[in-house]
Design a protein around this motif. Structure first.
Motif, short mmCIF file in Angstrom:
data_model
loop_
_atom_site.label_atom_id
_atom_site.label_comp_id
_atom_site.label_asym_id
_atom_site.label_seq_id
_atom_site.Cartn_x
_atom_site.Cartn_y
_atom_site.Cartn_z
N TYR A 23 -9.19 36.95 5.10
CA TYR A 23 -8.55 36.11 6.11
C TYR A 23 -8.13 36.95 7.32
O TYR A 23 -8.38 36.57 8.47
CB TYR A 23 -7.33 35.41 5.50
CG TYR A 23 -6.35 34.90 6.52
CD1 TYR A 23 -6.65 33.78 7.30
CD2 TYR A 23 -5.13 35.55 6.74
CE1 TYR A 23 -5.75 33.31 8.25
CE2 TYR A 23 -4.24 35.09 7.68
CZ TYR A 23 -4.55 33.98 8.45
OH TYR A 23 -3.67 33.54 9.39
N GLN A 25 -9.37 39.77 8.32
CA GLN A 25 -10.57 40.20 9.03
C GLN A 25 -11.13 39.05 9.86
O GLN A 25 -11.53 39.24 11.00
CB GLN A 25 -11.62 40.71 8.04
CG GLN A 25 -12.82 41.32 8.72
CD GLN A 25 -12.46 42.55 9.52
OE1 GLN A 25 -11.81 43.44 9.01
NE2 GLN A 25 -12.87 42.59 10.78
N HIS A 26 -11.15 37.85 9.29
CA HIS A 26 -11.62 36.67 10.02
C HIS A 26 -10.79 36.44 11.27
O HIS A 26 -11.33 36.19 12.35
CB HIS A 26 -11.57 35.44 9.10
CG HIS A 26 -11.77 34.15 9.83
ND1 HIS A 26 -13.02 33.66 10.15
CD2 HIS A 26 -10.88 33.24 10.31
CE1 HIS A 26 -12.89 32.51 10.81
NE2 HIS A 26 -11.60 32.23 10.91
N ASP A 29 -11.61 39.03 13.89
CA ASP A 29 -12.94 38.85 14.47
C ASP A 29 -13.07 37.60 15.32
O ASP A 29 -13.67 37.64 16.39
CB ASP A 29 -14.00 38.78 13.35
CG ASP A 29 -14.17 40.07 12.60
OD1 ASP A 29 -13.69 41.13 13.07
OD2 ASP A 29 -14.77 40.04 11.51
N ARG A 30 -12.53 36.49 14.83
CA ARG A 30 -12.78 35.20 15.47
C ARG A 30 -11.61 34.63 16.27
O ARG A 30 -11.81 33.77 17.12
CB ARG A 30 -13.19 34.18 14.42
CG ARG A 30 -14.35 34.64 13.59
CD ARG A 30 -15.49 33.72 13.72
NE ARG A 30 -16.63 34.29 13.03
CZ ARG A 30 -17.49 33.59 12.34
NH1 ARG A 30 -17.33 32.30 12.24
NH2 ARG A 30 -18.50 34.18 11.76
N ARG A 58 -10.54 24.48 6.26
CA ARG A 58 -10.96 25.61 7.09
C ARG A 58 -10.68 25.38 8.57
O ARG A 58 -10.64 24.26 9.04
CB ARG A 58 -12.44 25.86 6.88
CG ARG A 58 -12.73 26.16 5.44
CD ARG A 58 -14.22 26.32 5.25
NE ARG A 58 -14.47 26.49 3.85
CZ ARG A 58 -14.79 27.66 3.29
NH1 ARG A 58 -14.88 28.72 4.03
NH2 ARG A 58 -14.99 27.74 2.01
#
Length: 60
Positions: A23, A25-26, A29-30, A58
């Motif tokens: 989570y 890392q997501h 990144d995003r 999500r």
């Protein structure tokens, strides 16, 4: 990541507990402009989405 950490993450995923590391890392990144939830809030959010949430799920 150590072998014990990988085993722990695998076991948690097997019982439906998502990875806080993934989570984070997501989010980095995003969604770098949003502050990620702390681990306790993340766990509660995922439990609510899985067992008792309206819509939940999500972000993307």
């Amino acid at each position: 990541m150590t072998i014990l950490a990988r085993l722990r993450e695998t076991a948690l995923l097997m019982v439906g507990v998502p990875s806080y590391t993934a989570y984070r890392q997501h989010m980095a990144d995003r969604h770098p402009d949003h502050a990620p939830m702390d681990e306790k809030t993340f766990f509660r959010d995922r439990q609510q989405a899985r067992y008792g949430g309206k819509g939940g799920g999500r972000c993307c």
